[in-house]
Design an enzyme around this catalytic site. Structure first.
Site, PDB file in Angstrom:
ATOM      1  CG  ASP A 195      -2.775   3.193   7.826  1.00 16.54           C
ATOM      2  OD1 ASP A 195      -2.732   2.242   7.013  1.00 16.54           O
ATOM      3  OD2 ASP A 195      -1.759   3.790   8.207  1.00 16.54           O
ATOM      4  CG  ASP A 419      -1.799  -0.970   3.226  1.00 11.83           C
ATOM      5  OD1 ASP A 419      -2.433  -0.754   4.272  1.00 11.83           O
ATOM      6  OD2 ASP A 419      -1.079  -0.117   2.687  1.00 11.83           O
TER       7      ASP A 419
END
Length: 544
Positions: A195, A419
């Site tokens: 992440d 992201d």
């Protein structure tokens, strides 16, 4: 089908407009935890955390005794990342289409994640209370000791590489990738979600008082000779969020440091902040590949964990903060990492790559472009990788989008982040409306607009044009002059052979925009934190 869409749309509406208290951080309700009298905020609006029957969740810490792996073991150790699928399917979807149900499910997952990301912004904006300011000041005073390898490589080969493989998913999936890591002494495998939007590394830990289902056994700190709790008086304890604000004073010198990390309306982890040995496979510049025990890696030993992590053992953060996996390993590989995601139609045996360290092949790529990360603004969330968009191009035409649409406001709202964990791209509503209207204008008269799909817009009925569908390419222009052009397969989703939709959605003007991993497929993406820049090069990732 319509009834199922209606149900899912209701859920989407809940996540988008839902209860503003979730974003405002409503922590009125409390549960009593086993952390020596700490009160834990109730992180679940769908059900509270289970309380521990024990009065102490800390663990005694044996001396740190790094263990060397046997030579025969080193031949089989690899880092693996696996594309996470949205659900188990009885029949495989075709490689050229994505079912509407999959799109709806990934949309729900994306919205849950976006809610978490927005919460981080709100937390940054709300750091104006005395306790929060004091906490922030303490964090800036912490001097970190970088984890070190038990057998460091020769000085001339300090900038080695850590290379991990990513297995492509069968379907579009939730945008999550799994990385196999070795933790503890003796080392044991754990599969963690990668992440770039968070920093804290954490693993589900025994005793697990409230944990989600994972593949494999839970991490047992009592079985590792290198596990050590960080005490609540340790300066490093100020790097994590306490379950209480303001934090309660320590009751003893050896009391463990509790942490609380919130991801979304139903996702969180709570436990002991600790250090452990992580074993990595380092390929040095000299070409050799060896295993190193990286001691004193800070991580969360999670005893209460809930949310959208099913199957994984925890999470590996790649954000910009000091706690992330990438930041803590800089002494081994330097200040950059990169990944290359194969396209969704690739054979499942084809691997994507995640590379920690300098990649000479990428740096010599003739079409490698850079844009700077946004820096120097007070309200930036430290974890995120912000880039500054100037405009968007459709079929080479620069759209007339007001530049202030992309700016970060004085209170921290707005801006754009890149992201890896969000699947689709999400642009601020004013920009999204202009983009989709221009797309519709470019394709007017070519293909009928399909208006019955409840999420993506615009969609087009291309029946009768199979093999000859012409769609406009999209691009992003950055303020520093860089341009990122995407092929049409990165900007449109095929729901079936006759239906194609724009793979971009809108977010409120007050929220930030996100460049998701769907648009990043078949680009080698470089995160260079030393030079504060993002690199991207069109690449057939299956060939790396």
């Amino acid at each position: 089908m319509l009834s199922k869409h209606s149900i899912i749309l209701s859920l989407i509406f809940f996540f988008v407009t839902g209860d503003s208290r979730a974003l405002a951080g409503n922590n009125e309700q409390k549960n009593i935890s086993g952390f020596s009298g700490f009160d834990f905020p109730n992180p679940m609006r769908f059900g509270s955390l289970s309380s521990s029957t024990s009065d102490d969740c800390g663990f005694s810490s044996p001396e740190n005794k790094p263990t060397k792996l046997l030579a025969e073991e080193s031949k089989t150790v690899k880092f693996h990342l696996k594309r996470r699928e949205t659900r188990q399917e009885t029949e495989k979807t075709t490689t050229t289409t994505t079912s509407s149900n999959s799109v709806l499910e990934l949309q729900i997952r994306d919205l849950t994640r976006i809610q978490m990301l927005h919460r981080r912004v709100l937390e940054k904006k709300n750091q104006n209370t005395v306790s929060s300011k004091q906490q922030k000041q303490k964090k800036t005073q912490v001097v970190l000791t970088t984890p070190v390898a038990s057998s460091p490589p020769p000085e001339e080969e300090q900038s080695g590489q850590l290379v991990a493989t990513l297995e492509s998913g069968m379907t579009l999936g939730s945008g999550e990738y799994f990385m196999d890591v070795l933790v503890g002494s003796p080392p044991k495998h754990f599969s963690l979600i990668l992440d770039t939007g968070s920093d804290l590394n954490w693993i589900q830990c025994l005793p697990c008082h409230d944990c989600f289902q994972q593949n494999g056994a839970f991490y047992d700190p009592t079985a590792s000779t290198s596990f050590k709790n960080i005490t609540c008086n340790d300066p490093r304890c100020n790097l994590v969020t306490s379950p209480d604000d303001p934090p309660k004073p320590c009751k003893s010198d050896n009391q463990s440091c509790p942490y609380y990390y919130w991801y979304g309306d139903s996702s969180n982890t709570t436990g002991d902040f600790a250090v452990e040995t992580f074993t990595v496979n380092l390929t040095t510049n000299g070409g050799s590949s060896e295993l190193y025990n990286v001691e004193d890696m800070m991580f969360g030993c999670g005893h209460w964990n809930r949310g959208l992590f099913h199957g994984a053992a925890g999470l590996l953060g790649l954000g910009r903060g000091p706690l992330s996996f990438s930041s803590q390993l800089q002494s081994l590989y330097g200040h950059s990492f990169s990944y290359c995601l194969v396209d969704r139609n690739s054979d499942t045996n084809v691997s994507s790559k995640l590379i920690f360290g300098e990649d000479k092949g990428l740096l010599s790529h003739p079409n490698l472009n850079f844009t700077s990360f946004v820096a120097g603004k007070e309200n930036l969330v430290d974890t995120f990788y912000y880039v500054q968009i100037k405009s968007v191009l459709v079929a080479g035409q620069v759209l007339n989008i007001p530049e202030e649409t992309w700016n970060i406001s004085t209170d921290g709202a707005g801006g754009t982040i890149i992201d890896s964990g969000t699947t689709l791209s999400y642009f601020s509503e004013p920009a999204y409306e202009i983009i989709k209207n221009k797309i519709a204008e470019k394709l007017k008269g070519k293909y009928p607009v399909y208006r019955d799909f409840p999420v993506l817009d615009p969609c087009f009925n291309v029946s009768g044009h199979v093999g000859n569908v012409q769609l406009p390419e999209l691009g992003i222009a950055f303020v520093d002059g860089a341009v990122w052009n995407f092929p049409t397969e990165n900007s449109f989703i095929w729901l079936n052979e006759d239906l194609v939709c724009l793979a971009i959605l809108g977010t409120p003007k007050s929220a930030f925009s996100i460049i998701g991993n769907y648009q990043q497929q078949n680009f080698h993406i470089l995160y260079d934190t030393k030079r504060s820049r993002l690199g991207y090069a069109p690449t057939k990732c299956a060939d790396i």
